[in-house]
Design a protein around this motif. Structure first.
Motif, PDB file in Angstrom:
ATOM      1  N   HIS A  97     -61.046  56.472 -37.314  1.00 49.45           N
ATOM      2  CA  HIS A  97     -60.728  57.537 -38.437  1.00 49.45           C
ATOM      3  C   HIS A  97     -62.332  57.588 -38.254  1.00 49.45           C
ATOM      4  CE1 HIS A  97     -58.158  56.227 -41.108  1.00 49.45           C
ATOM      5  NE2 HIS A  97     -58.324  55.537 -40.261  1.00 49.45           N
ATOM      6  N   ALA A  98     -63.810  57.223 -37.753  1.00 43.96           N
ATOM      7  CA  ALA A  98     -64.635  58.122 -37.183  1.00 43.96           C
ATOM      8  C   ALA A  98     -64.458  59.339 -36.349  1.00 43.96           C
ATOM      9  CB  ALA A  98     -65.843  57.083 -36.441  1.00 43.96           C
ATOM     10  N   ALA A  99     -63.781  59.354 -35.035  1.00 45.14           N
ATOM     11  CA  ALA A  99     -63.471  60.178 -34.358  1.00 45.14           C
ATOM     12  C   ALA A  99     -62.524  61.148 -34.885  1.00 45.14           C
ATOM     13  CB  ALA A  99     -62.646  59.286 -33.412  1.00 45.14           C
ATOM     14  N   GLY A 100     -62.243  61.295 -36.070  1.00 45.55           N
ATOM     15  CA  GLY A 100     -61.427  62.451 -37.152  1.00 45.55           C
ATOM     16  C   GLY A 100     -59.799  61.896 -37.769  1.00 45.55           C
ATOM     17  N   ALA A 101     -59.299  60.727 -37.005  1.00 40.69           N
ATOM     18  CA  ALA A 101     -57.784  60.315 -37.432  1.00 40.69           C
ATOM     19  C   ALA A 101     -57.445  60.767 -38.604  1.00 40.69           C
ATOM     20  CB  ALA A 101     -58.052  58.823 -37.010  1.00 40.69           C
ATOM     21  N   ASP A 102     -59.130  60.200 -39.756  1.00 37.29           N
ATOM     22  CA  ASP A 102     -58.629  60.151 -40.823  1.00 37.29           C
ATOM     23  C   ASP A 102     -58.009  61.281 -41.365  1.00 37.29           C
ATOM     24  OD1 ASP A 102     -61.158  60.326 -40.484  1.00 37.29           O
ATOM     25  OD2 ASP A 102     -62.088  59.610 -42.358  1.00 37.29           O
ATOM     26  N   ALA A 103     -58.756  62.918 -40.437  1.00 35.38           N
ATOM     27  CA  ALA A 103     -57.765  64.050 -40.903  1.00 35.38           C
ATOM     28  C   ALA A 103     -57.070  64.394 -41.257  1.00 35.38           C
ATOM     29  CB  ALA A 103     -58.793  64.731 -40.195  1.00 35.38           C
ATOM     30  N   GLU A 104     -56.448  63.418 -40.292  1.00 36.51           N
ATOM     31  CA  GLU A 104     -54.620  63.963 -39.856  1.00 36.51           C
ATOM     32  C   GLU A 104     -54.059  63.256 -41.189  1.00 36.51           C
ATOM     33  OE1 GLU A 104     -52.927  62.288 -36.468  1.00 36.51           O
ATOM     34  OE2 GLU A 104     -55.029  62.948 -35.030  1.00 36.51           O
ATOM     35  N   SER A 105     -52.292  64.137 -41.375  1.00 35.91           N
ATOM     36  CA  SER A 105     -51.596  64.024 -42.303  1.00 35.91           C
ATOM     37  C   SER A 105     -51.306  63.029 -42.321  1.00 35.91           C
ATOM     38  CB  SER A 105     -50.760  65.060 -43.045  1.00 35.91           C
ATOM     39  OG  SER A 105     -50.135  65.003 -41.577  1.00 35.91           O
ATOM     40  N   ARG A 106     -50.967  62.206 -41.290  1.00 40.63           N
ATOM     41  CA  ARG A 106     -49.779  61.020 -41.733  1.00 40.63           C
ATOM     42  C   ARG A 106     -51.164  59.741 -40.874  1.00 40.63           C
ATOM     43  NH1 ARG A 106     -48.161  62.923 -35.688  1.00 40.63           N
ATOM     44  NH2 ARG A 106     -49.871  62.533 -34.535  1.00 40.63           N
ATOM     45  N   PRO A 107     -50.361  58.417 -41.688  1.00 45.80           N
ATOM     46  CA  PRO A 107     -51.894  57.006 -40.732  1.00 45.80           C
ATOM     47  C   PRO A 107     -52.014  56.848 -40.061  1.00 45.80           C
ATOM     48  CG  PRO A 107     -49.665  57.134 -42.712  1.00 45.80           C
ATOM     49  CD  PRO A 107     -49.392  57.862 -42.029  1.00 45.80           C
ATOM     50  N   TYR A 108     -52.694  56.446 -39.103  1.00 47.99           N
ATOM     51  CA  TYR A 108     -53.101  56.374 -37.558  1.00 47.99           C
ATOM     52  C   TYR A 108     -52.557  54.669 -37.565  1.00 47.99           C
ATOM     53  CZ  TYR A 108     -55.582  55.498 -33.442  1.00 47.99           C
ATOM     54  OH  TYR A 108     -56.017  55.045 -32.514  1.00 47.99           O
ATOM     55  N   ALA A 109     -51.786  55.509 -36.296  1.00 48.88           N
ATOM     56  CA  ALA A 109     -50.922  54.124 -35.447  1.00 48.88           C
ATOM     57  C   ALA A 109     -51.658  54.156 -34.635  1.00 48.88           C
ATOM     58  CB  ALA A 109     -49.650  54.284 -35.664  1.00 48.88           C
ATOM     59  N   ALA A 110     -52.389  53.085 -33.873  1.00 50.85           N
ATOM     60  CA  ALA A 110     -52.618  53.186 -32.069  1.00 50.85           C
ATOM     61  C   ALA A 110     -51.420  52.760 -31.492  1.00 50.85           C
ATOM     62  CB  ALA A 110     -53.615  52.003 -32.412  1.00 50.85           C
ATOM     63  N   HIS A 111     -50.529  53.334 -30.441  1.00 49.93           N
ATOM     64  CA  HIS A 111     -50.060  53.633 -29.562  1.00 49.93           C
ATOM     65  C   HIS A 111     -50.692  54.370 -27.866  1.00 49.93           C
ATOM     66  CE1 HIS A 111     -49.302  57.352 -31.415  1.00 49.93           C
ATOM     67  NE2 HIS A 111     -48.695  58.411 -30.006  1.00 49.93           N
ATOM     68  N   LEU A 112     -49.682  54.107 -27.259  1.00 49.86           N
ATOM     69  CA  LEU A 112     -49.984  54.143 -25.732  1.00 49.86           C
ATOM     70  C   LEU A 112     -48.296  54.909 -25.765  1.00 49.86           C
ATOM     71  CD1 LEU A 112     -51.590  53.551 -22.498  1.00 49.86           C
ATOM     72  CD2 LEU A 112     -48.662  54.480 -22.756  1.00 49.86           C
ATOM     73  N   THR A 113     -48.186  56.877 -25.141  1.00 44.81           N
ATOM     74  CA  THR A 113     -47.084  56.829 -25.463  1.00 44.81           C
ATOM     75  C   THR A 113     -46.240  56.752 -23.923  1.00 44.81           C
ATOM     76  OG1 THR A 113     -47.713  58.592 -27.175  1.00 44.81           O
ATOM     77  CG2 THR A 113     -45.616  58.792 -25.409  1.00 44.81           C
ATOM     78  N   LEU A 114     -45.244  56.140 -23.757  1.00 42.41           N
ATOM     79  CA  LEU A 114     -44.718  55.976 -22.719  1.00 42.41           C
ATOM     80  C   LEU A 114     -42.946  56.795 -21.712  1.00 42.41           C
ATOM     81  CD1 LEU A 114     -43.277  52.418 -22.352  1.00 42.41           C
ATOM     82  CD2 LEU A 114     -45.463  53.438 -21.162  1.00 42.41           C
ATOM     83  N   ALA A 115     -42.865  57.767 -22.630  1.00 44.87           N
ATOM     84  CA  ALA A 115     -42.244  58.630 -22.841  1.00 44.87           C
ATOM     85  C   ALA A 115     -40.698  58.951 -23.893  1.00 44.87           C
ATOM     86  CB  ALA A 115     -40.829  57.587 -22.238  1.00 44.87           C
ATOM     87  N   ARG A 116     -40.388  60.348 -23.792  1.00 42.97           N
ATOM     88  CA  ARG A 116     -39.351  60.901 -25.153  1.00 42.97           C
ATOM     89  C   ARG A 116     -38.197  60.395 -25.313  1.00 42.97           C
ATOM     90  NH1 ARG A 116     -44.406  62.640 -27.543  1.00 42.97           N
ATOM     91  NH2 ARG A 116     -46.106  63.219 -26.506  1.00 42.97           N
ATOM     92  N   PHE A 117     -37.376  60.932 -26.035  1.00 47.79           N
ATOM     93  CA  PHE A 117     -36.112  61.492 -26.019  1.00 47.79           C
ATOM     94  C   PHE A 117     -35.507  62.217 -27.375  1.00 47.79           C
ATOM     95  CE2 PHE A 117     -37.432  57.319 -28.153  1.00 47.79           C
ATOM     96  CZ  PHE A 117     -36.447  57.297 -29.223  1.00 47.79           C
ATOM     97  N   PRO A 118     -34.229  61.963 -27.203  1.00 43.75           N
ATOM     98  CA  PRO A 118     -33.584  62.967 -28.193  1.00 43.75           C
ATOM     99  C   PRO A 118     -34.212  62.550 -29.938  1.00 43.75           C
ATOM    100  CG  PRO A 118     -32.301  63.157 -25.936  1.00 43.75           C
ATOM    101  CD  PRO A 118     -32.944  62.409 -26.126  1.00 43.75           C
ATOM    102  N   ARG A 119     -34.646  63.162 -30.839  1.00 43.39           N
ATOM    103  CA  ARG A 119     -34.896  62.512 -32.495  1.00 43.39           C
ATOM    104  C   ARG A 119     -33.139  61.356 -33.052  1.00 43.39           C
ATOM    105  NH1 ARG A 119     -39.134  63.853 -35.820  1.00 43.39           N
ATOM    106  NH2 ARG A 119     -40.736  64.403 -35.126  1.00 43.39           N
ATOM    107  N   GLU A 120     -32.039  62.482 -32.639  1.00 42.96           N
ATOM    108  CA  GLU A 120     -30.723  62.564 -32.755  1.00 42.96           C
ATOM    109  C   GLU A 120     -30.636  60.996 -31.942  1.00 42.96           C
ATOM    110  OE1 GLU A 120     -30.873  65.930 -29.597  1.00 42.96           O
ATOM    111  OE2 GLU A 120     -31.658  65.641 -31.382  1.00 42.96           O
ATOM    112  N   ASP A 121     -30.961  60.470 -30.786  1.00 38.72           N
ATOM    113  CA  ASP A 121     -30.482  59.318 -30.036  1.00 38.72           C
ATOM    114  C   ASP A 121     -31.443  58.073 -29.544  1.00 38.72           C
ATOM    115  OD1 ASP A 121     -28.845  57.692 -28.532  1.00 38.72           O
ATOM    116  OD2 ASP A 121     -28.924  59.445 -26.909  1.00 38.72           O
TER     117      ASP A 121
END
Length: 167
Positions: free
Chosen positions: A94-118
């Motif tokens: 929040h100090a870094a600015g996450a509170d300015a985003e429209s969605r709630p902050y969820a700390a995570h590390l992205t590993l991979a992406r896949f089609p939303r429909e699957d």
């Protein structure tokens, strides 16, 4: 103007532990290479580097180092990620600015992406990584990152590092 975000970069041994737990990536997911793994604090989009640097210096001044531990995998629509244990990170984000985003902050590390429909495509990986737990490390700095589009995916670079107290 460069695309900017702030992040915590896991230490090499944690990156190695994640890579070992993942094993051979595949399964129809687009995997992020280990050199792009990070825990985003806040996304700024196209922004002036000097202005954002000065802003972050003020916002992060006197902030304490935080303990970070990565755990089991989970998904957002189209994204496989590792969770960040505990809530110590939220005030820093929040100090870094996450509170300015429209969605709630969820700390995570992205590993991979896949089609939303699957969403089932990631099920094997959430099961495989259900018991994963990294060691806890002290995050003693926040990195201001630039993201540049390249043919093989985005290229992230550290533009500036902000030390946290206790470093």
């Amino acid at each position: 103007m460069p695309v900017l975000f702030s992040a915590l970069l896991p230490p090499d041994d944690v990156v190695e532990a994640i890579a070992e737990a993942v094993g051979e990536p595949g399964g129809g997911l687009r995997w992020e290479p280990p050199e792009r793994w990070h825990v985003t604090l806040a996304y700024y989009g196209p922004d002036d580097l000097e202005t954002r640097t000065a802003w972050l210096e003020r916002r992060l001044a006197g902030r304490a180092a935080v303990g970070v531990r990565l755990e089991k995998a989970a998904t957002f629509p189209g994204v496989l990620w590792l969770t960040v244990a505990g809530t110590e990170l939220t005030p820093l984000a929040h100090a870094a600015g996450a509170d300015a985003e429209s969605r709630p902050y969820a700390a995570h590390l992205t590993l991979a992406r896949f089609p939303r429909e699957d969403p089932g495509r990631a099920a094997r990986w959430t099961q495989k990584l259900a018991g994963f737990t990294s060691r806890c490390w002290q995050a003693t700095e926040v990195a201001l990152m630039t993201s540049e589009r390249e043919p093989g995916g985005p290229r992230y670079r550290v533009a500036r590092v902000f030390e946290l107290d206790g470093a």
